[in-house]
Design a protein around this motif. Structure first.
Motif, mmCIF file in Angstrom:
data_model
loop_
_atom_site.group_PDB
_atom_site.id
_atom_site.type_symbol
_atom_site.label_atom_id
_atom_site.label_comp_id
_atom_site.label_asym_id
_atom_site.label_seq_id
_atom_site.Cartn_x
_atom_site.Cartn_y
_atom_site.Cartn_z
ATOM 1 N N THR A 30 0.834 -1.201 0.000
ATOM 2 C CA THR A 30 0.000 0.000 0.000
ATOM 3 C C THR A 30 0.871 1.255 0.000
ATOM 4 O O THR A 30 0.607 2.209 -0.735
ATOM 5 N N LEU A 73 -10.663 6.363 -9.218
ATOM 6 C CA LEU A 73 -10.921 5.414 -8.129
ATOM 7 C C LEU A 73 -10.681 3.977 -8.576
ATOM 8 O O LEU A 73 -10.087 3.176 -7.848
ATOM 9 N N ALA A 74 -11.120 3.660 -9.787
ATOM 10 C CA ALA A 74 -10.892 2.313 -10.326
ATOM 11 C C ALA A 74 -9.396 2.056 -10.517
ATOM 12 O O ALA A 74 -8.899 0.965 -10.210
ATOM 13 N N ALA A 77 -7.838 1.436 -7.069
ATOM 14 C CA ALA A 77 -8.173 0.090 -6.592
ATOM 15 C C ALA A 77 -7.375 -0.969 -7.352
ATOM 16 O O ALA A 77 -6.849 -1.921 -6.764
ATOM 17 N N SER A 78 -7.255 -0.779 -8.656
ATOM 18 C CA SER A 78 -6.484 -1.713 -9.481
ATOM 19 C C SER A 78 -5.026 -1.744 -9.048
ATOM 20 O O SER A 78 -4.426 -2.812 -8.882
ATOM 21 N N CYS A 81 -4.535 -3.476 -5.613
ATOM 22 C CA CYS A 81 -4.648 -4.935 -5.750
ATOM 23 C C CYS A 81 -3.459 -5.516 -6.505
ATOM 24 O O CYS A 81 -2.915 -6.564 -6.138
#
Length: 137
Positions: A30, A73-74, A77-78, A81
């Motif tokens: 992160t 945002l996508a 998140a991608s 991950c």
């Protein structure tokens, strides 16, 4: 010209995976993603000013703002991950699974953007999915 940029994107994406795998050794995924994001933000704004396009921000409509924010945002998140996956797994296995996004994108483009989904597209999707399975199993 789009093909040149698409190929360069693929080359840089490949380098991203290799550099990231080495860079996240002994670093929380992160935190690594946050550092990468700061670099991307800086580079992006540098290019805005180099190309003198900063005045265009005032002309962005509400719909564009909403979808650009959703896209961001996508992306976040991608990336979170992806970094976690390459930290705990082999890059050579994570990347093919990540590239299933091609198949998902084609389906979503057909459903939501009403783009053409031809026999060639279907065959390509099947081959990408089969190739991914072969590489991962």
């Amino acid at each position: 010209m789009w093909l040149v940029f698409a190929l360069l994107s693929a080359v840089f994406a490949a380098l991203t995976s290799i550099f990231a795998k080495v860079g996240i050794e002994k670093v929380d995924s992160t935190l690594a993603t946050a550092i990468r994001t700061v670099v991307v933000v800086g580079m992006s704004w540098l290019m805005v000013f180099v190309t003198n396009t900063q005045s265009g921000i005032a002309n962005i409509g509400k719909k564009s703002w909403i979808f650009l924010i959703l896209s961001g945002l996508a992306t976040g998140a991608s990336w979170l991950c992806y970094y976690k996956a390459i930290q705990i797994g082999d890059v050579s296995k994570v990347v093919p699974v990540d590239k299933l996004s091609v198949v998902i994108t084609l389906v979503l483009a057909f459903v939501f953007l009403h783009e053409e989904f031809t026999a060639k597209s279907v065959i390509g999707c099947i081959l990408i999915a089969a190739g991914t399975l072969l590489m991962v199993l």
